[in-house]
Each structure stands twice: as C-alpha cells, then as structure tokens.
Scaffold this motif. Structure first.
Motif, PDB file in Angstrom:
ATOM      1  N   UNK A 177       6.002   1.792  10.024  1.00 19.35           N
ATOM      2  CA  UNK A 177       7.208   1.612  10.936  1.00 19.35           C
ATOM      3  C   UNK A 177       6.804   1.491  12.121  1.00 19.35           C
ATOM      4  N   UNK A 178       5.924   2.298  12.861  1.00 20.98           N
ATOM      5  CA  UNK A 178       5.538   2.514  14.205  1.00 20.98           C
ATOM      6  C   UNK A 178       4.651   1.242  14.736  1.00 20.98           C
ATOM      7  N   UNK A 179       3.488   1.066  13.813  1.00 22.16           N
ATOM      8  CA  UNK A 179       2.496  -0.032  13.852  1.00 22.16           C
ATOM      9  C   UNK A 179       2.904  -1.263  13.413  1.00 22.16           C
ATOM     10  N   UNK A 180       3.541  -1.502  12.654  1.00 22.47           N
ATOM     11  CA  UNK A 180       4.026  -2.601  11.944  1.00 22.47           C
ATOM     12  C   UNK A 180       2.687  -3.158  11.078  1.00 22.47           C
ATOM     13  N   UNK A 181       1.736  -2.243  10.730  1.00 23.44           N
ATOM     14  CA  UNK A 181       0.630  -2.728  10.034  1.00 23.44           C
ATOM     15  C   UNK A 181       0.616  -1.967   8.702  1.00 23.44           C
ATOM     16  N   UNK A 182       0.509  -2.672   7.709  1.00 23.21           N
ATOM     17  CA  UNK A 182       0.319  -2.226   6.261  1.00 23.21           C
ATOM     18  C   UNK A 182      -1.102  -1.879   5.820  1.00 23.21           C
ATOM     19  N   UNK A 183      -1.372  -0.629   5.903  1.00 25.64           N
ATOM     20  CA  UNK A 183      -2.897  -0.520   5.740  1.00 25.64           C
ATOM     21  C   UNK A 183      -2.901   0.544   4.591  1.00 25.64           C
ATOM     22  N   UNK A 184      -3.917   0.525   3.534  1.00 26.63           N
ATOM     23  CA  UNK A 184      -4.020   1.719   2.630  1.00 26.63           C
ATOM     24  C   UNK A 184      -4.118   2.923   3.432  1.00 26.63           C
ATOM     25  N   UNK A 185      -4.563   3.116   4.410  1.00 22.81           N
ATOM     26  CA  UNK A 185      -4.798   4.426   5.061  1.00 22.81           C
ATOM     27  C   UNK A 185      -3.666   5.222   5.259  1.00 22.81           C
ATOM     28  N   UNK A 186      -2.383   4.219   5.367  1.00 26.33           N
ATOM     29  CA  UNK A 186      -0.937   4.618   5.550  1.00 26.33           C
ATOM     30  C   UNK A 186      -0.214   4.724   4.420  1.00 26.33           C
ATOM     31  N   UNK A 187      -0.650   4.774   3.279  1.00 25.32           N
ATOM     32  CA  UNK A 187       0.088   4.779   1.944  1.00 25.32           C
ATOM     33  C   UNK A 187       0.287   6.582   1.652  1.00 25.32           C
ATOM     34  N   UNK A 188       1.481   6.920   1.447  1.00 28.29           N
ATOM     35  CA  UNK A 188       1.764   8.337   1.386  1.00 28.29           C
ATOM     36  C   UNK A 188       0.886   8.801   0.170  1.00 28.29           C
ATOM     37  N   UNK A 189       0.656  10.002   0.227  1.00 29.87           N
ATOM     38  CA  UNK A 189       0.079  10.805  -0.902  1.00 29.87           C
ATOM     39  C   UNK A 189       0.593  10.651  -2.458  1.00 29.87           C
ATOM     40  N   UNK A 190      -0.404  10.278  -3.158  1.00 26.76           N
ATOM     41  CA  UNK A 190       0.159  10.095  -4.690  1.00 26.76           C
ATOM     42  C   UNK A 190       0.866  11.073  -5.344  1.00 26.76           C
TER      43      UNK A 190
ATOM     44  N   UNK B  96       6.578   4.957   0.011  1.00 24.94           N
ATOM     45  CA  UNK B  96       5.176   4.355  -0.185  1.00 24.94           C
ATOM     46  C   UNK B  96       4.553   4.714   1.057  1.00 24.94           C
ATOM     47  N   UNK B  97       5.315   4.117   2.075  1.00 26.78           N
ATOM     48  CA  UNK B  97       4.647   4.449   3.527  1.00 26.78           C
ATOM     49  C   UNK B  97       4.760   5.261   4.433  1.00 26.78           C
ATOM     50  N   UNK B  98       3.852   5.944   5.107  1.00 27.37           N
ATOM     51  CA  UNK B  98       3.889   6.746   6.157  1.00 27.37           C
ATOM     52  C   UNK B  98       4.824   6.204   7.369  1.00 27.37           C
ATOM     53  N   UNK B  99       4.953   6.989   8.487  1.00 22.23           N
ATOM     54  CA  UNK B  99       5.641   6.745   9.609  1.00 22.23           C
ATOM     55  C   UNK B  99       4.877   5.525  10.359  1.00 22.23           C
TER      56      UNK B  99
END
Length: 448
Positions: free
Chosen positions: A135-148, A129-132
């Motif tokens: 992990x690196x920032x510890x922030x769950x933001x929609x811009x960091x969601x993997x491509x559908x 689900x999440x891009x790297x």
C-alpha cells in the motif's frame, strides 16, 4: 467592581476559546485516524476500483465501513476484504519504518463477526496477501507477500479444514480459465498467484490442487465464551473463499480479463441483489427479532449526533459562538481611514491638477502627466526597484533605444513635442498629444 467583572468576562472568553480549540483538535484527530482506512481502500491492494467498475456495469454496489444496519433480504453478495493474517489476535503496531513496510496486518478482525455475516448473507471472503509495504510503495514485489503460514491459518480458521495447504505460482503470472454466464471462456491472470490445495472446497476458478476461488464449508467458532460468537457456531453454512485478492483488487483488475470476470462473477453471485464491499469489523445486519416496524424514526436522525459526529457538532457550535461573539464586539469590519498613508500626496496632486485646469494651463498639466506616465511605464517594464533609475525622459529613451529600437525615434519625437508645448493650449490639442503618448507607450509595453 467593574475591573473584577471585566476579569471574569475575559476568563469566560478564554475558557470558551480553549474549549473550541480542544473540540476542533479532537475532530481533526478523528479525521486523520480514519485516513489510513481511506488510503487502504484506494491503494493497489484496495477494492475501490471494483466498486466503481461494478457501478459502471449498473450493478448496485455499496462501499461499506459500518455505521448503519443492513437488511439481509436486500444484500445479494457480501465481499469481505481481509488485511489481518492473525484473526482474533491484537495487531502489533510497528515502531520503525522498516517494521511498517513489512507489517502483515493493517486491521484487527474477529472470526465471530465473520461467521455471523456468513450466516446472514452470501459471503465472499478474500484472504490477505500483501504486507503494508504494498500500500505504501504501490509496488507488488514477492518480498512484500505475507507469510504463507499466517495466511493459511486464516483459511483454516474459516474452513476448519486441517489438511488445507497453500501453494504459489511457479511463474510470475499464472493464468486461470473461467466460463462466463454466456458460455464464453475468459482468462484470469494473477501475479505471484496464491492458491489453496483443498479437499472440502468446491473450486469455481482453478482446481482442488490449485484453487483460486471456491465454495467452502464454514467452520464456525465452537467457543461459546467468545462475545462475538454466533448462536449456532457449529454450522455457519458455506461461503466463497478467494485465495488471492488480486482477482478483484485495484492492482489485479487491470491484468488479463480479470475485470470482465469480476463483473460476470459478482453479478451471477449477487442474483440481482445489492453487492456490499464490507470493511467493517462487526456484523451490521439487522436482527429480525428487533426489526424496526416503522420505515423512519427520530433515531435515524439522532445517529448523526452520536459519536464521532458529536465532537464535530460541539466544535462547530463553539467555533460559531466565538465568531458571533467576536463579530458582536467589533460591530463589523474596521472602517478605512480616508487620511491614511499617502492620502496627503494624492490630495495635493489632485488639487494641483484642478488648479491647472481652472487656470487653463493644459500645457503644463500635460507635461506633468507625461512625466508621471514615463515613470509608471518604467516601473511596469523594469519593476519598482529598477524603474526609478529610468523615470526621466533621457534615461527612459536610452532604455527604449536599446530594447525597442523601432519605437525609440517615435517616442523621442512625441516627448520633444510635448516638452515644447506652451502652458496654454486647447483641450483638443492636449488630448491629441495624450493619445500619441499612450500609443507609443502601449507599443513599447506589448512590443507591437
């Protein structure tokens, strides 16, 4: 001849030290290369929290990265977290910080070993689900969601369902209802929920139009040329597919009642067997045809000397040899020189004090002692650099009058008394004056 032998011995020593350094450097490189995987497991997108949570609930859980064989009959549930949105394709390594943050793959997985694991044990496959950057920032933001499309491609590869679609929650948080084994209704809450629209999967949490967790048929590989393909790739059985990892991840366990759902769900699926959270990239299940009949063998110990442990053993042996050789050359630590720097001054002071005692000049000895104590007290209170300026009676009294006015009169009286003493006084009188001096200096030092 002796010089030639000496040069030969020196060259052998240099080669030994160089070999030890190279082995140590290789060991450090191997340790650092595995650090990213450890950081991934402990990150918000990892599953170390699930392992500890299940163990706290007395569920036998193993955090597995490979290295030894697993028994199929002992494994109740295999959980496979995926951080690869392009199965069977090599990972493209980022070259800039921006590419690293937006990187969608953090490992290389092959579909063949995944289907082998599905055939071997009850498997819960977790989609990425999440891009790297998560992990690196510890922030769950929609811009960091993997491509559908990339995540959907992983799901289609595993299920073989061509009409499978992926949708996202319309609100920041999406709630799902789950009925526990006790009949209690629990609510799972997912941030930026990632769900599947399916026809072939049977939903466990969610619906066919918005499935969070379901049981799906495994597609198999259908490619006999792949070296990782299973023997019967056309029918690998069925498996559990989790569309959104945040139901079980470190980030998601703290939302809603996800932690309670995770413990109840995993316990029911494992059926009293061991839960294995598998981060390995190959199947480590034991083949029944080559099962070892003996419970233990020398091979169990030999694996601790195989790579990557070989580098550690070689480096440790070379380092130990170098230390042993160096210790043999030195014959122990260097002996302290009793006549080193400052020794003559200490001996002179001790000799003078002894002569004064023998000549019954306790009064003069007390005067020298007082001067030394004033200098030492000034160094303690003001530091070695500034203490020298206040090492005399007059300067120290001036300092005490300014910073400790309550003790100034007493100190002045004690110093005047000692300075007026004759050279010859009794030992008892000398000790009494020493006690008076120490009491007032202690009061000044601790401000009591």
């Amino acid at each position: 001849m002796s010089s030639r032998a000496s040069r030969s011995g020196t060259g052998a020593t240099d080669m030994l030290l160089l070999a030890a350094f190279v082995a140590f450097a290789l060991g450090v490189w191997w340790f650092l290369s595995s650090g990213r995987q450890q950081a991934l497991k402990a990150s918000p997108a990892g599953f170390d929290g699930l392992v500890e949570w299940l163990r706290a609930g007395e569920i036998d859980t193993l955090n597995f990265t490979g290295g030894w064989l697993l028994n199929e009959d002992e494994t109740g549930l295999l959980i496979i977290p995926s951080y690869d949105t392009a199965l069977d394709a090599p990972r493209i390594r980022p070259t800039t910080k921006e590419e690293l943050l937006l990187s969608q793959d953090e490992e290389d997985l092959r579909s063949g070993p995944i289907f082998e694991k599905i055939e071997a044990a009850e498997t819960l496959m977790v989609l990425p689900k999440w891009r790297a950057g998560m992990r690196l920032t510890g922030i769950g933001h929609p811009v960091l969601v993997s491509e559908r499309d990339r995540v959907l491609g992983v799901a289609k590869t595993l299920t073989g369902e061509a009409r499978l679609r992926m949708i996202y929650g319309r609100t920041p948080f999406t709630d799902f209802t789950y009925r526990a084994e006790t009949g209690e209704l629990l609510t799972a809450r997912i941030y930026a929920a990632q769900m599947l629209v399916t026809r072939d999967c049977e939903p466990i949490i969610g619906t066919r139009g918005a499935m969070l967790l379901g049981r799906c048929p495994a597609a198999g590989l259908g490619d006999d040329e792949d070296e990782y393909a299973a023997d019967d790739a056309s029918g690998a059985g069925d498996f559990l597919l989790l569309a959104d990892p945040d139901l079980l991840s470190n980030h998601g366990l703290r939302l809603g009642e996800n932690a309670l759902i995770a413990r109840d769900l995993v316990a029911s699926l494992a059926a009293d067997g061991r839960v294995v959270v598998d981060y390995s990239t190959r199947s480590w299940f034991r083949d029944d045809e080559v099962r070892v009949t003996r419970e233990r063998s020398w091979a169990d110990m030999r694996r601790f000397f195989e790579p990557p442990f070989t580098l550690l053993w070689v480096g440790g042996a070379l380092a130990f040899g170098a230390i042993l050789w160096r210790a043999g050359r030195r014959y122990g630590p260097v002996k302290a020189d009793p006549m080193g720097q400052g020794a003559s001054k200490d001996l002179a002071i001790r000799a003078r004090a002894r002569l004064m005692r023998l000549s019954d000049q306790d009064g003069e000895l007390l005067g020298s002692y007082t001067s030394a104590r004033i200098a030492a007290a000034a160094a303690i209170l003001l530091g070695p650099a500034h203490g020298r300026q206040y090492a005399t009676d007059k300067a120290f009294l001036k300092y005490v009058s300014r910073r400790h006015p309550d003790q100034a009169a007493r100190l002045k009286s004690v110093l005047e008394t000692i300075r007026r003493l004759p050279d010859r006084i009794g030992a008892a009188d000398a000790i009494r004056h020493v006690d008076d001096l120490e009491e007032v200096l202690e009061a000044i030092r601790y401000d009591t």
